[in-house]
Design an enzyme around this catalytic site. Structure first.
Site, mmCIF file in Angstrom:
data_model
loop_
_atom_site.group_PDB
_atom_site.id
_atom_site.type_symbol
_atom_site.label_atom_id
_atom_site.label_comp_id
_atom_site.label_asym_id
_atom_site.label_seq_id
_atom_site.Cartn_x
_atom_site.Cartn_y
_atom_site.Cartn_z
ATOM 1 N N SER A 117 0.807 -1.219 0.000
ATOM 2 C CA SER A 117 0.000 0.000 0.000
ATOM 3 C C SER A 117 0.841 1.271 0.000
ATOM 4 O O SER A 117 0.479 2.259 -0.640
ATOM 5 C CB SER A 117 -0.937 0.008 1.217
ATOM 6 N N HIS A 159 0.596 4.461 4.360
ATOM 7 C CA HIS A 159 -0.076 5.151 3.261
ATOM 8 C C HIS A 159 0.426 6.592 3.125
ATOM 9 O O HIS A 159 0.740 7.044 2.017
ATOM 10 C CB HIS A 159 -1.587 5.148 3.494
#
Length: 295
Positions: free
Chosen positions: A199, A246
């Site tokens: 991610s 993230h």
């Protein structure tokens, strides 16, 4: 047969690119004088040329190798603009299959800050000397939905970025973004929390895509809307998502992406890889600081 779309654009102002008629441009190939958009511009000794003229050497008598096709970031145009993306997909899938076949392997690959917990001196995790976890965790997934979502995002974002940046620059962006996500997770999350997944690297691709679309004057609303939805999930309770990975990947993707597509042509490589070197230096510094805190 490309004249009809081009004429429509001329009626509105600027002509449309001969390969992408929906993109207005004021630049023409110095050989055939067809209008070309930034995606089709190939740097020449004077001005820009279209990919067809570079490939065939038409109009001037030059050999086809007289000018090497370049992307907007200075990378070399290739026959397969998704090769690195395919390789990254393959690595992620191979690790996923290996983890499914041998679940204990997961413990050796995930990002773990320190183990055992305080007040004991860590013998495992990044603080215990297992620095490789900062990278192996980026290619590790446990759940099918997790790898499915990340690989779909990688394919959707990675292909266009690889075509725009070139293979080396694209791979550098991916790895630096992934490391940035791991670094922020190592720095801000609990040292005993295991983190895994691509991610961080994918969010780096989001950031670089936004920078590239801004540079190309494309409509940014689709990518911004998709990014906003992903950030909403990131910070929503109950999803057990590492917001640190993230955000770390996103910030690194924006910074590296900006350096890649806005570097001046005369110092392109210096600015591009210099930007990456600065980001890496910051990441290494943060890793060392966190390690000192945990040991």
């Amino acid at each position: 047969m490309d004249q009809a779309p081009d004429s429509a654009h001329q009626a509105q102002g600027l002509p449309g690119c001969y390969r992408h008629p929906d993109r207005e441009t004021g630049v023409r190939c110095t050989r055939c004088e067809r209008p070309i958009c930034p995606d089709c511009m190939v740097s020449a000794s004077v001005g820009f040329q279209c990919p067809d003229c570079v490939r065939t050497g038409s109009g001037t008598g030059h050999a086809p190798t007289a000018a090497r096709p370049r992307t907007i970031a200075g990378g070399t145009l290739t026959a397969d603009p998704r090769l690195i993306t395919k390789i990254l997909l393959g690595i992620n899938l191979a690790v996923f299959i290996a983890v499914q076949a041998r679940p204990s392997l997961l413990n050796d690959l995930v990002l773990l800050g320190a183990w055992p917990p305080e007040p004991f001196t860590p013998t495992q995790g990044v603080a215990g000397g297992e620095w490789y976890r900062l990278f192996t965790s980026v290619f590790t997934h446990e759940e099918i939905w997790h790898i499915g979502f990340n690989m779909l995002s990688l394919w959707w974002l990675g292909g266009p970025l690889e075509a725009a940046l070139g293979r080396t620059r694209y791979l550098t962006l991916y790895l630096v973004s992934g490391l940035a996500g791991s670094t922020l997770a190592y720095l801000a999350a609990s040292p005993t929390t295991a983190t895994l997944g691509a991610s961080g690297a994918v969010f780096g691709l989001f950031g670089a895509t936004a920078v590239l679309m801004r540079r190309m004057n494309y409509d940014m609303r689709p990518i911004l809307a998709l990014l906003a939805i992903n950030l909403l999930f990131t910070f929503s309770p109950g999803f057990n998502i590492s917001w640190q990975a993230h955000i770390g990947g996103l910030v690194a993707g924006v910074v590296v992406g900006y350096g890649m597509v806005h570097a001046p042509r005369e110092r392109r490589s210096l600015v591009q890889y210099g930007t990456c070197a600065v980001v890496l230096a910051v990441l290494v510094g943060l890793i060392l600081v966190r390690t000192a805190q945990l040991t």
